[in-house]
Design an enzyme around this catalytic site. Structure first.
Site, PDB file in Angstrom:
ATOM      1  N   ARG A   1     -56.131  79.285  -8.497  1.00  0.00           N
ATOM      2  CA  ARG A   1     -55.463  77.673  -9.016  1.00  0.00           C
ATOM      3  C   ARG A   1     -55.582  77.455 -10.182  1.00  0.00           C
ATOM      4  O   ARG A   1     -56.532  78.128 -11.445  1.00  0.00           O
ATOM      5  CB  ARG A   1     -57.216  76.516  -8.422  1.00  0.00           C
ATOM      6  CG  ARG A   1     -57.225  76.553  -6.842  1.00  0.00           C
ATOM      7  CD  ARG A   1     -58.049  76.040  -6.614  1.00  0.00           C
ATOM      8  NE  ARG A   1     -58.419  75.706  -5.073  1.00  0.00           N
ATOM      9  CZ  ARG A   1     -58.722  75.959  -4.082  1.00  0.00           C
ATOM     10  NH1 ARG A   1     -58.992  77.082  -3.887  1.00  0.00           N
ATOM     11  NH2 ARG A   1     -58.148  75.846  -2.752  1.00  0.00           N
TER      12      ARG A   1
ATOM     13  N   CYS B   1     -57.833  31.693 -30.668  1.00  0.00           N
ATOM     14  CA  CYS B   1     -57.514  31.179 -28.502  1.00  0.00           C
ATOM     15  C   CYS B   1     -56.429  31.129 -28.231  1.00  0.00           C
ATOM     16  O   CYS B   1     -55.898  30.156 -27.671  1.00  0.00           O
ATOM     17  CB  CYS B   1     -58.164  29.444 -28.872  1.00  0.00           C
ATOM     18  SG  CYS B   1     -57.216  28.193 -30.567  1.00  0.00           S
TER      19      CYS B   1
ATOM     20  N   ASP C   1     -48.866  30.579 -32.692  1.00  0.00           N
ATOM     21  CA  ASP C   1     -47.910  30.000 -33.630  1.00  0.00           C
ATOM     22  C   ASP C   1     -48.112  30.003 -35.044  1.00  0.00           C
ATOM     23  O   ASP C   1     -47.340  30.913 -35.132  1.00  0.00           O
ATOM     24  CB  ASP C   1     -48.659  28.102 -33.804  1.00  0.00           C
ATOM     25  CG  ASP C   1     -48.179  27.419 -32.701  1.00  0.00           C
ATOM     26  OD1 ASP C   1     -48.028  27.924 -31.919  1.00  0.00           O
ATOM     27  OD2 ASP C   1     -48.234  25.993 -32.550  1.00  0.00           O
TER      28      ASP C   1
ATOM     29  N   HIS D   1     -42.483  29.388 -22.046  1.00  0.00           N
ATOM     30  CA  HIS D   1     -43.261  28.507 -21.481  1.00  0.00           C
ATOM     31  C   HIS D   1     -43.676  28.414 -20.249  1.00  0.00           C
ATOM     32  O   HIS D   1     -45.132  28.764 -19.971  1.00  0.00           O
ATOM     33  CB  HIS D   1     -42.963  27.094 -21.963  1.00  0.00           C
ATOM     34  CG  HIS D   1     -43.408  26.415 -21.292  1.00  0.00           C
ATOM     35  ND1 HIS D   1     -43.308  25.599 -19.628  1.00  0.00           N
ATOM     36  CD2 HIS D   1     -44.458  25.346 -21.439  1.00  0.00           C
ATOM     37  CE1 HIS D   1     -44.045  24.564 -18.758  1.00  0.00           C
ATOM     38  NE2 HIS D   1     -44.757  24.044 -20.901  1.00  0.00           N
TER      39      HIS D   1
ATOM     40  N   GLU E   1     -53.559  27.976 -37.226  1.00  0.00           N
ATOM     41  CA  GLU E   1     -52.454  28.130 -37.367  1.00  0.00           C
ATOM     42  C   GLU E   1     -50.952  28.211 -37.619  1.00  0.00           C
ATOM     43  O   GLU E   1     -49.892  28.561 -37.228  1.00  0.00           O
ATOM     44  CB  GLU E   1     -52.255  27.612 -35.374  1.00  0.00           C
ATOM     45  CG  GLU E   1     -51.886  26.341 -35.677  1.00  0.00           C
ATOM     46  CD  GLU E   1     -51.807  25.634 -34.583  1.00  0.00           C
ATOM     47  OE1 GLU E   1     -51.298  26.022 -33.053  1.00  0.00           O
ATOM     48  OE2 GLU E   1     -52.188  24.300 -34.520  1.00  0.00           O
TER      49      GLU E   1
END
Lengths: 847, 847
Positions: free
Chosen positions: A79, A798, A736, A422, A712
């Site tokens: 094996r 975030c 962003d 989106h 952002e």
């Protein structure tokens, strides 16, 4: 450099033999552990990786060594023993040593049929894997005369008889297995699983335990948990008079079974022995193992043991159970579950065993699966939902006005867009399965159908299944597996919470989102986008009146009608979050998103507002923008049309007072979007402070709140020092920020992002995986300057990236306070954060 | 703290008196210099600023002091003496000391009429400026009985007779003038001219030299250069029997004049004396001065001298002439001309003396003035230009397809947009006068007219004059002044070139631009945008075929038709620039800019391409973008549709070989736009290098070229180190970099930029003045990292900011190699760069 024959090493496995995973492979180590547990493992010899490499390189193997390997029984198995079982390796070869002499001997002890079957199996195996002959010529099932014919075929193909010398057989088998490991395919496959470029293989030679013979004989496998659920349950297979795992196809059964006899009944003693061995192996190997065993005339042999194959759900349950049983520490249990695997458990899944009629493929944008009727408009989705019929919304791409349609649908499919379009972002937020960029379909909106590949047409109302985990659209309703938010899941994540040192909040815009955030035990809401709140039909009308107002006063009057609705929005969020922090981002999008874009919509609007169509057209035209992403939105609206933020601040404060009456005082967090200069923050802060004073006076109530900034724009990151003068927190909006740092609109990037990532222009889609080098540097600059100015400023991310393990690692290393992500990514994030805390503890920075 | 009377200081001006501009003001110092030159200056006493401040604060002035100030003659003038003549100051008061006694005495010597006129002028002056009575009551011209009546009015208004004591008069005059300096209006006015908040005033008291009396008497002014042209020419005014500058209204003339007698003829001796004094004053004061003088009975007195008032053109000429005459060093000549003043000289100007019928005002976006017929479309402009009729293009705002119309027009007027809108940028580049954001007009395109304020209507073909220097649109054809690119201008700028230590290149897209760049002696072309080259009708058609090509091969075939045109474009630029560096930016805009947007255009396109309209519509639709600024353009096109850059590179290289045959070898610079990752540069570089090899082989010619990167995304600035590995130069495109750093589209910012700047949210429009804090930091980071990786990398700015003196100062301080700006801003930039080099020399960094 070849090793001299006398130096070629091997070692027989004993409890004290010097065996290490790194030098002999995991299988050799595992078998040694079983031997230490005094399990009845046949004589086993391990060839170290170094030796195997020498053999592959052409090293001659001395006959004396081969004779020692073959041992007393003359029949052995070989094996592979790679360092990590995941890395694959050559297939096992059984019955090495079979020849005419052994055939005669075994015919005497086990009967001609069994003996011939053993010999045939070995010849077939040897011919295809060692001599590399055409497998089709060696595929006959055992039967009268088959062995003879097979040996003849071997002879005619090789121009020599089948080797009868056991040592010669073994030498060829060892060399063939050693070389298979070096093959290009094998190398690529294991590297894809994370093996290093110089991964090595050991080999294990073991005396055969034949599962045939007089008395109770046979072979099988046994495991002690269910591979799908992970719950404790003896399961496995047993076949009398058999040998090796490949043979274990039908009964005799392992456990009691109405269909026939079982090992459990036939030999309760041996069954009990297996159970005992299983418990020992679990304890010693600290893992749920599957044992391979053989019984020869009532004598049990444990041949091999492998980690139980398991689903993600089972992985969680097994890890928790092992920890609760004290077999492993909780930390190990956490590290044994891959964080991303958790997301599978949160959603319905297409049953992997079910047949699939794939009609089209796109980008798997939000995981989970759902079945429903096709609809092509948001209103059709709402109508369908009103009749309680599950529907799947199919759009070219979605826009804010589709939000209610998305809420009504069970899944979303779009022809265009990428991971951060989106549709993808909203669907992930809602936990809806979603496929985007499905360019294989062509939608005809007028006649309400779409055409898939090969011209297949699907009309409104046709049923499809959307598998958002792998990007496949299936025809009809596929069989499903349910989500698995069970006790094990919760327990594991509580352990994770005790370990992790960075907060995990959820982005939540609606009460539904907030409830999901609570269900997944987020540390609060890190981003509540308020603009979605204005798309309800009754609010949209007022919004439009506000937009068309001729004076600040008219604007204020319209906004006053929105005030009670907003107050209720926030009140609901505060109530659901029950005192956890809620960070509300003030109104962000450009106003033209709330206006109709087609002639019909404008005509309706003109009628509703009782203004001439020409004026409506002109105003809509005047508000349109070349680059809305870079236009009149966020704080720019807040500064130039301050009445909107005034209204929102008032709604937040009034809701704060009301919600605080029921329990602990709420401390809302208010976040200003799209800041690029300190003065913007000053101006908004001055007005919001004034609103707070006014509300306190009117309501005769007190409250506190925290005002912060969404960072952002690159400039906000660069100027974070002075911005932090007026901000209690800085939260990086990495969506962003990525767009602006790259100069790349995520809505438009889909057209070439595939090419870009394939060509390695970008290592990864930066909207999917945080760009540590560019955007990441701005995060570090911003956080550093912010903290420098104001050591207690709260720093967080975030954006969509918040939930990615890579981003969490980055934010943790940078000392961020929390990340915020879609509610459905919270569990993954909690576990990933725990992993990082365990693997690279940081000092003195509590959550 | 008030100064005690005995400490109150004053000093009579003598060659050795301790007079300093900082303590006594410029006039006192100037008069002392005239005295040192032995000019016949009447007795003059200077009150230091400290004393004047004490007087303003209420300090009592001792009579003994006043008596000394009045001296022997009893009649004195009082003049202000601020530190800088630009800062204004109180008006001069003459004839202090006039009273009934003096009236009698002067009547004897000078006659009653003259004596009464002198007294009347003093009473009037005193009443309005010292007693602060209503000027309307003291406005009578001299005449019989007027003096009497005026003294009566004074009495009845003040309830006391006009003060007869000379010391009292002088005390009041001094206090009134000292206090006038402290008034709010005076303070705001001088601070607007750059005065510090604590600017002080000295006063000068001088014996009156009366220009009346027997014999040759009179007063006047004389200067020795023309105020408009700056060329040497005696000019001035003289009036016999007069006094003070205000009186000098009509002849006797100063110089020979056909209209009447002149001083030159009447007294060649005195005239020669004036000429001599003038030459002395120029030499000593190192400036062109205007002398004020009086002649009393043949005795010349020099009363005052001021710097000659001058136009921008005259300023250049005077500075150059003074330097060439050895009066001042060249460095002083350079520093005496305000760089921005040069831009006036490059354009036609509306004659400031001409009447103006202003029909509307907007933003003065590109300087100069032009008169032409109104047109409302680019094609009408072209038609008008074909008839050689000057026209002014009026648009709501301009787009790339208006370029040819702008070329055809003599000026451009748009209803919308800001300083950096398309129209403004292009117009400045073309040197066309331009007004944008002229929201006072409303255009009716269908009926081809616009309405101005008060409903005035102007139709296509009506003539207007556009003054791009001050943003006014005038009705009809206004009188004009010609541009002034004379020898003085060229000489000054050559001196500037010898001094400055930063290169000034021009942004030039067309041969016309390039010729302008040569005319203004730029150091080469820093930015040649190639996309404008594809809007010619014949090229546009091929471009569209290229865009609609179904395969890379079809695309290549279309591009092959553009190749010879592009080659000629570059050939022309290379020839005009005659070996100076030419930096060509590869194709940048999104492809949809080349497609029609209206139904009619699409129908025509479908016909031209012989494809179904539906397909054209679909393709146009598919290419449209949400945020074109952040979309599929620049290097993203270069990577995904590489055939375009291949063609451009080939055109550049072939043109290089051809142009190099005529002279020195051309080394073209090729610039890659919109880079955000190093790999983009690698990919484009590999292909362009391959094109270079191919062209060298085909043409059997050798050449070298420089490949560089336009740094216009924040990420490119952050990653400038690794980008510089493959870039010979980094040129910052500050327009786009500003857009992305702020997250602000310049096309959309116009709607709120005014509010933002007015409210101080932004100190300045960052598209107009480089944002040093944010964008500037990215420039510093990028330049530093680029140089760190590759010390010889060329660093520059090629955005609109390039020509601003503020930006030049910034780039110089940061060690940039050059800035590139509109051709018409090159002269300003050259001079500004020289100023900075003189004011803050830097070490060891040659151009």
């Amino acid at each position: 450099m070849q090793k001299a024959p006398e130096q070629m090493e091997f070692v027989e496995l004993t409890p004290s033999a010097p065996i290490k995973t790194t030098t002999h492979g995991w299988r050799a180590k595992c078998l040694q552990r079983l031997i230490r547990l005094e399990l009845p493992v046949p004589r086993t010899v391990a060839l170290p990786c170094e030796t195997v490499r020498a053999i592959a390189a052409g090293q001659y193997i001395d006959t004396a060594i081969l004779t020692k390997l073959l041992g007393q029984e003359f029949l052995v198995s070989v094996r592979g023993s790679p360092e990590n079982p995941e890395w694959g390796g050559p297939g096992t070869v059984l019955n090495v040593g079979m020849n005419a002499t052994m055939l005669a001997r075994l015919t005497e002890t086990h009967g001609a049929e069994a003996a011939e079957a053993l010999y045939l199996r070995f010849v077939q195996n040897y011919a295809t894997h060692v001599a590399r002959l055409d497998p089709d010529m060696f595929a006959d099932e055992p039967g009268p005369g088959v062995l003879r014919r097979t040996l003849d075929v071997y002879f005619s193909e090789m121009d020599e008889p089948f080797p009868q010398d056991a040592a010669t057989q073994l030498a060829h088998v060892l060399r063939s297995m050693a070389r298979a490991w070096e093959g290009t395919t094998a190398r690529l496959l294991r590297q894809a699983k994370g093996a290093p470029i110089d991964a090595v293989l050991g080999l294990v030679v073991q005396d055969m335990a034949l599962g045939i013979g007089p008395g109770l004989s046979g072979s099988g496998t046994i495991q002690f948990v269910d591979s799908v659920t992970g719950s404790g349950q003896v399961t496995g297979r047993f076949r009398g008079q058999s040998q090796g795992r490949k043979e274990v196809i039908e009964a005799l059964y392992l456990t009691r079974d109405p269909r026939g006899a079982s090992l459990e009944e036939a030999s309760p003693e041996i069954f009990a022995e297996l159970i005992k061995h299983g418990a020992g192996a679990r304890q010693k190997l600290r893992e749920e193992m599957q044992l391979e065993f053989a019984i020869a005339s009532g004598n049990l042999a444990i041949i091999d043991a492998v980690r139980v194959v398991r689903s993600s759900r089972a992985a969680v349950r097994i890890a928790v159970d092992l920890a609760e049983a004290g077999v492993i520490p909780r930390e190990d249990a956490l590290l044994r579950v891959e964080p991303r695997a958790l997301s599978e458990l949160l959603h319905y899944q297409v049953d992997p065993r079910a047949p699939r009629d794939v009609l089209a493929r796109g980008i798997a944008a939000s995981p989970g699966a759902a079945t429903g009727k096709i609809v092509f408009t948001a209103s059709a989705a709402q109508a369908m939902a009103a009749r309680d019929e599950p529907c799947i919304l199919v759009r070219r791409e979605t826009a804010p006005e589709d939000i209610r349609g998305m809420h009504a649908a069970v899944a979303v499919l779009t022809e265009r867009g990428g991971m951060t379009s989106h549709a993808a972002v909203i669907a992930r937020g809602l936990g809806l399965p979603c496929i985007v960029g499905c360019s294989e379909i062509q939608i005809n909106f007028r006649d309400r159908y779409f055409t898939g590949p090969k011209g297949r047409i699907f009309r409104e109302g046709d049923v499809v299944t959307l598998d958002g985990s792998n990007g496949e659209v299936l025809v009809g309703a596929a069989a499903m597996l349910e989500p698995a938010l069970d006790d094990g899941f919760r327990t594991l994540l509580h352990w994770a919470d005790n370990v992790r040192d960075i907060g995990i909040r959820a982005n939540a815009d609606t009460p539904d989102d907030a409830r999901t955030a609570r269900m997944f035990e987020a540390d609060g809401i890190g981003l509540c986008r308020t603009e979605h709140m204005f798309f309800d039909e009754d609010r949209l009308t007022v919004m439009r009146e506000m937009i068309f107002a001729d004076t600040p006063n008219d604007r204020r009057i319209a906004l006053e009608r929105l005030l009670p609705m907003q107050r209720e929005d926030f009140r609901a969020l505060f109530d659901i979050m029950a005192g956890q922090p809620v960070c509300i981002r003030l109104f962000d999008p450009p106003l033209h998103e709330f206006l109709p874009h087609d002639r019909e919509g404008m005509r309706e609007l003109a009628e509703a507002l009782d203004r001439p169509l020409s004026e409506v057209t002109r105003r809509v035209d005047a508000l349109s923008e070349f680059n809305p992403m870079l236009g009149m939105r966020g704080v720019r609206l807040g500064v130039t049309v301050p009445e909107i933020y005034d209204m929102q601040a008032r709604a937040i404060f009034e809701a704060t007072i009301e919600a605080s009456q029921n329990g602990a005082p709420i401390v809302p967090e208010i976040m200003i979007p799209l800041v690029s200069a300190q003065r913007e923050v000053e101006i908004v802060k001055t007005r919001i402070d004034a609103v707070a004073v006014a509300v306190k006076n009117e309501r005769k109530a007190d409250f506190t709140y925290r005002l912060g900034v969404m960072v952002e724009t690159p400039r906000a990151a660069l100027r974070a020092g002075e911005i932090a003068e007026h901000a209690a927190f800085l939260s990086f909006g990495t969506n962003d920020l990525t767009q602006m740092t790259y100069g790349l609109s995520r809505d438009d990037a889909g057209r070439f992002m595939g090419t870009y990532v394939n060509q390695g222009v970008y290592d990864e889609d930066p909207f999917h995986i945080l760009d540590v080098e560019g955007v990441g540097e701005l995060l570090l600059i911003g956080a550093g300057r912010g903290r420098n100015m104001r050591p207690d400023v709260t720093i967080s991310v975030c954006g969509e990236h918040g939930g990615n393990p890579e981003s969490i690692a980055f934010c943790r290393a940078a000392g961020f306070d929390y990340v915020s992500c879609s509610p459905f990514r919270v569990p993954v994030a909690r576990l990933a954060a725990a992993h990082f805390a365990l693997l690279a503890p940081r000092k003195g920075v509590p959550i």
